[in-house]
Design an enzyme around this catalytic site. Structure first.
Site, short mmCIF file in Angstrom:
data_model
loop_
_atom_site.label_atom_id
_atom_site.label_comp_id
_atom_site.label_asym_id
_atom_site.label_seq_id
_atom_site.Cartn_x
_atom_site.Cartn_y
_atom_site.Cartn_z
N CYS A 48 10.93 -5.86 -12.09
CA CYS A 48 10.61 -6.71 -10.96
C CYS A 48 10.44 -8.19 -11.34
O CYS A 48 10.82 -9.04 -10.58
CB CYS A 48 9.34 -6.17 -10.32
SG CYS A 48 8.88 -6.91 -8.80
N ARG B 210 3.93 -8.95 -7.37
CA ARG B 210 5.15 -8.28 -6.92
C ARG B 210 5.05 -6.76 -6.99
O ARG B 210 5.81 -6.05 -6.36
CB ARG B 210 6.34 -8.72 -7.78
CG ARG B 210 6.80 -10.13 -7.50
CD ARG B 210 7.88 -10.53 -8.49
NE ARG B 210 8.51 -11.81 -8.11
CZ ARG B 210 9.67 -11.91 -7.51
NH1 ARG B 210 10.34 -10.83 -7.18
NH2 ARG B 210 10.17 -13.08 -7.21
N TRP C 141 9.44 -2.37 -12.25
CA TRP C 141 9.16 -1.41 -11.18
C TRP C 141 10.26 -0.38 -11.24
O TRP C 141 11.44 -0.70 -11.07
CB TRP C 141 9.14 -2.11 -9.82
CG TRP C 141 8.66 -1.27 -8.69
CD1 TRP C 141 7.51 -0.54 -8.62
CD2 TRP C 141 9.32 -1.09 -7.42
NE1 TRP C 141 7.41 0.08 -7.40
CE2 TRP C 141 8.51 -0.24 -6.64
CE3 TRP C 141 10.50 -1.57 -6.88
CZ2 TRP C 141 8.85 0.14 -5.36
CZ3 TRP C 141 10.85 -1.20 -5.60
CH2 TRP C 141 10.02 -0.34 -4.85
N ASN D 39 16.53 -7.56 -13.88
CA ASN D 39 16.15 -7.16 -12.52
C ASN D 39 17.41 -6.70 -11.80
O ASN D 39 18.48 -7.28 -11.98
CB ASN D 39 15.54 -8.33 -11.74
CG ASN D 39 14.11 -8.59 -12.13
OD1 ASN D 39 13.51 -7.83 -12.88
ND2 ASN D 39 13.55 -9.68 -11.63
N GLY D 40 17.27 -5.71 -10.92
CA GLY D 40 18.41 -5.24 -10.15
C GLY D 40 18.85 -3.86 -10.57
O GLY D 40 18.12 -3.13 -11.25
N GLU E 106 2.76 -2.01 13.10
CA GLU E 106 2.34 -2.82 11.96
C GLU E 106 0.95 -2.42 11.48
O GLU E 106 0.69 -2.38 10.27
CB GLU E 106 2.38 -4.31 12.35
CG GLU E 106 1.87 -5.27 11.29
CD GLU E 106 2.68 -5.24 10.00
OE1 GLU E 106 2.18 -5.82 9.00
OE2 GLU E 106 3.78 -4.66 9.97
N LYS F 152 0.09 -1.10 7.68
CA LYS F 152 -0.94 -1.69 6.81
C LYS F 152 -1.90 -0.62 6.30
O LYS F 152 -2.27 -0.61 5.12
CB LYS F 152 -1.72 -2.77 7.56
CG LYS F 152 -0.97 -4.04 7.76
CD LYS F 152 -0.75 -4.76 6.44
CE LYS F 152 0.47 -5.65 6.51
NZ LYS F 152 1.74 -4.97 6.48
N GLU G 69 -0.15 1.56 3.70
CA GLU G 69 0.19 0.83 2.48
C GLU G 69 -0.98 0.73 1.51
O GLU G 69 -0.80 0.93 0.30
CB GLU G 69 0.65 -0.60 2.83
CG GLU G 69 2.08 -0.72 3.28
CD GLU G 69 2.45 -2.16 3.54
OE1 GLU G 69 3.53 -2.58 3.09
OE2 GLU G 69 1.68 -2.89 4.19
N HIS H 267 4.90 14.09 24.40
CA HIS H 267 6.16 14.56 23.84
C HIS H 267 6.04 14.91 22.36
O HIS H 267 7.03 14.81 21.62
CB HIS H 267 7.25 13.50 24.06
CG HIS H 267 7.50 13.22 25.50
ND1 HIS H 267 8.31 14.02 26.29
CD2 HIS H 267 7.03 12.24 26.32
CE1 HIS H 267 8.33 13.52 27.52
NE2 HIS H 267 7.56 12.45 27.57
N LYS I 183 6.10 -6.39 -3.97
CA LYS I 183 6.01 -7.45 -2.97
C LYS I 183 7.39 -7.87 -2.47
O LYS I 183 7.63 -8.00 -1.28
CB LYS I 183 5.28 -8.66 -3.56
CG LYS I 183 5.12 -9.83 -2.59
CD LYS I 183 4.25 -9.44 -1.42
CE LYS I 183 4.05 -10.58 -0.44
NZ LYS I 183 3.31 -10.15 0.75
#
Length: 609
Positions: free
Chosen positions: A2, A27, A75, A99-100, A482, A486, A489, A505, A604
């Site tokens: 990361c 991050r 990460w 990274n990637g 949202e 939160k 998370e 339903h 992040k």
């Protein structure tokens, strides 16, 4: 991914590399490591699973020093979080951080094995080290070997390489993943984020897609993907807030929640007059483009996606313009029908979100009128590649769970709604009322923050809970989404969100006395409908937590806790009601004892697919 940090200097760079990694901890990552070339031209590599503190402890017992080096926080994408899988990866006298994702790594791995290379990790990155080593062994310079190696790679990467055969050099390159140079006095640096280097310089060069850089102590050279020598603009940053600290707050997330009144003032400053939205905030060509817009396509991920869903309600009910909203990772992999004169809008805190960036690249191949990005990072890839740009000016957001980025994105989207709406018959009086409401937003958010003590006490009811349900209607449904995001998370409570009218339903089957139900209930035209929905929950023994400006409509009882949110204009209610939900998730996480700023398994800035 990361985080990448690299340095070429006349002094020992180990401490600089470690400090850079610490500045990138926001991050999210699962291991850390560094490699330096010592005075005898030997590679010194140190790694640790877990936090950067583990790497520091390793260095305390087994020091490493050198004037050229690279470092990384990882990460996991290929292979578990282990010391063998941690970066840097080594091939004899070469070390690499990356990274990637190299998508064709399996094919390359087998070819390198056939040449006699032995792999010690499960990562795609080790392929890079061995591939460059093979080319250096064929007589190429480190730059030439890196250029030829990456021509074989499919995927996204930011790479930094050092080699003891070239002990005074560092080679770096990027494609689909950000990389920035930091320029010092007879020392130069590279990083995936300029924040990692603010302790050593304020002068930066933001590498373009496909760029390679040859870094030495006293000079640097940049080559484009065609191996041509190019010049890139040197940018001097003056924002001292980059070197962010928690100040008086226990966590970055709490600090960033409480920063929102001031941040929202910055977002609005220069973008509104007393009665109007100033369209120049979207760019010099915005007016001409907005004159032609007949529809909007929004693409984003995570929290930014929720902001887009709120905007859909505004676009269609206020601006009278059709609006589609889609998760970027889905959008990029399907055939899309593009109505004529559609504005393509991306939303991203970092401006480097891999799926959103890829979606923009796909959109450029389609018949969109133009592209607009709403972003918080001025030098990011999305900003550079979009036709129009709206900067939110939220400042560095360190906590992984986004807070101030979300509310500033909502402000930007409402300004866009007004700008487009005035071309579709939005009256001057309605625009004036909406602008006045936006001007009052910082104060309204300040009042919402006064609920902190009440919400802290309320959070205790979630201490032993494992599931929660969030409800909203109309434009408040994405706000409920949202809120649920939160909570899951940072507290690791499984939280779902539903339109309140959907209870019958399916979700009612989940409701019992052990399931907290959080309702977003401002006084609007759907209030009575919502009350009926919540009565269904009460009848089944559910514990209700209602955020409302009509506290009398929901009398407190053993089964109902009402948090009295002050009344605000309907157009800014989504921003205001977001605040207590952010505070709820924060305090529940404290009660649960989780890592608020760096929740497990999350990063992040999601710069891989």
């Amino acid at each position: 991914m990361c985080g990448i940090v690299g340095a070429v200097a006349s002094r020992n760079v180990t401490a600089i590399l470690v400090e850079g990694l610490m500045r990138l901890e926001y991050r999210g990552y699962d291991s850390a490591g560094l490699a330096v070339i010592d005075t005898e031209n030997n590679l010194q590599i140190r790694k640790a699973v877990g936090k950067v503190k583990g790497l520091v402890d390793n260095l305390d017992t087994n020091p490493a020093s050198g004037s050229v080096g690279i470092a990384h926080t990882r990460w996991a994408t290929h292979g578990k979080p282990t010391e063998k899988n941690a970066h840097p990866h080594q091939s004899n006298d070469i070390a690499v951080v990356h990274n990637g994702i190299i998508e064709n790594h399996a094919e390359l791995r087998q070819a390198l094995k056939n040449q006699g290379y032995v792999f010690v990790s499960e990562t795609d990155t080790e392929v890079i080290a061995h591939q460059i080593h093979a080319l250096v062994n064929n007589g190429l310079s480190l730059l030439e070997a890196t250029q030829q190696a990456v021509a074989l790679f499919e995927g996204a990467y930011a790479i930094a390489v050092v080699n003891t055969k070239f002990p005074d050099e560092l080679i770096a390159c990027r494609s689909g993943s950000p990389l920035v140079l930091g320029l010092g006095i007879e020392e130069n640096f590279v990083a995936s984020d300029q924040m990692a280097l603010r302790q050593v310089t304020d002068r930066f060069v933001f590498l373009e897609e496909g760029d390679f850089v040859h870094l030495e102590r006293k000079k640097f050279s940049i080559f484009n993907g065609d191996k041509e020598l190019v010049e890139r603009k040197v940018v001097q940053l003056t924002d001292k807030a980059e070197a962010a600290s928690k100040g008086e707050y226990r966590h970055y997330m709490l600090k960033e929640i409480f920063e929102q009144p001031e941040v929202l003032k910055r977002t609005l400053q220069g973008r509104i007059s007393k009665h109007h939205v100033l369209e120049e905030a979207f760019g010099t060509e915005a007016k001409a483009i907005f004159d032609r817009v007949k529809g909007v396509q929004i693409v984003a991920c995570g929290t930014s996606y929720h902001a887009g869903l709120v905007a859909k309600y505004w676009m269609e009910s206020i601006a009278n313009i059709p609006c589609q909203v889609e998760v970027a990772s889905e959008y990029r992999y399907r055939k899309v029908f593009v109505p004529k004169d559609t504005l393509f809008v991306t939303i991203s805190q970092s401006g480097e979100t891999a799926d959103t960036l890829a979606a923009l690249k796909e959109a450029k191949k389609s018949d969109y009128l133009a592209s607009l990005v709403i972003c918080n990072a001025p030098s990011s890839s999305l900003v550079r590649e979009s036709d129009l740009v709206f900067m939110t000016h939220a400042g560095p957001e360190i906590g992984v769970a986004s807070t101030k980025a979300f509310t500033t994105q909502l402000v930007a989207l409402q300004l866009l709604t007004i700008a487009l709406g005035r071309r579709q018959g939005l009256s001057e009086s309605v625009e004036s009322d909406m602008v006045s409401a936006l001007a009052s937003l910082p104060e309204a958010v300040s009042k919402a923050l006064l609920l902190d003590d009440v919400i802290k006490k309320t959070s205790e009811a979630f201490a032993d809970k494992h599931h929660a349900l969030f409800l909203g209607r109309g434009v408040e449904y994405p706000v409920a989404m949202e809120g649920a995001l939160k909570l899951k998370e940072i507290s690791y409570i499984h939280a779902e969100s539903y339109p309140a009218g959907e209870l019958k339903h399916g979700p009612l089957a989940l409701v019992d006395s052990d399931m907290p139900i959080v309702a977003v209930a401002p006084n609007n035209e759907l209030m009575e409908k919502l009350k009926s929905n919540l009565e269904e929950v009460q009848a089944r023994g559910g514990k209700l937590f209602v955020f409302s400006d009509q506290a009398d409509a929901f009398p407190n009882s053993d089964d109902v806790t009402v948090i009295d949110v002050h009344s605000v204009p309907e157009t800014i209610a989504p921003m205001v009601y977001t605040i207590p939900l952010q505070l709820l998730s924060y305090h529940v996480a404290i009660v649960k004892g989780t890592d608020v700023d760096q929740p497990r398994n999350l990063a992040k800035s999601v710069t891989v697919e």
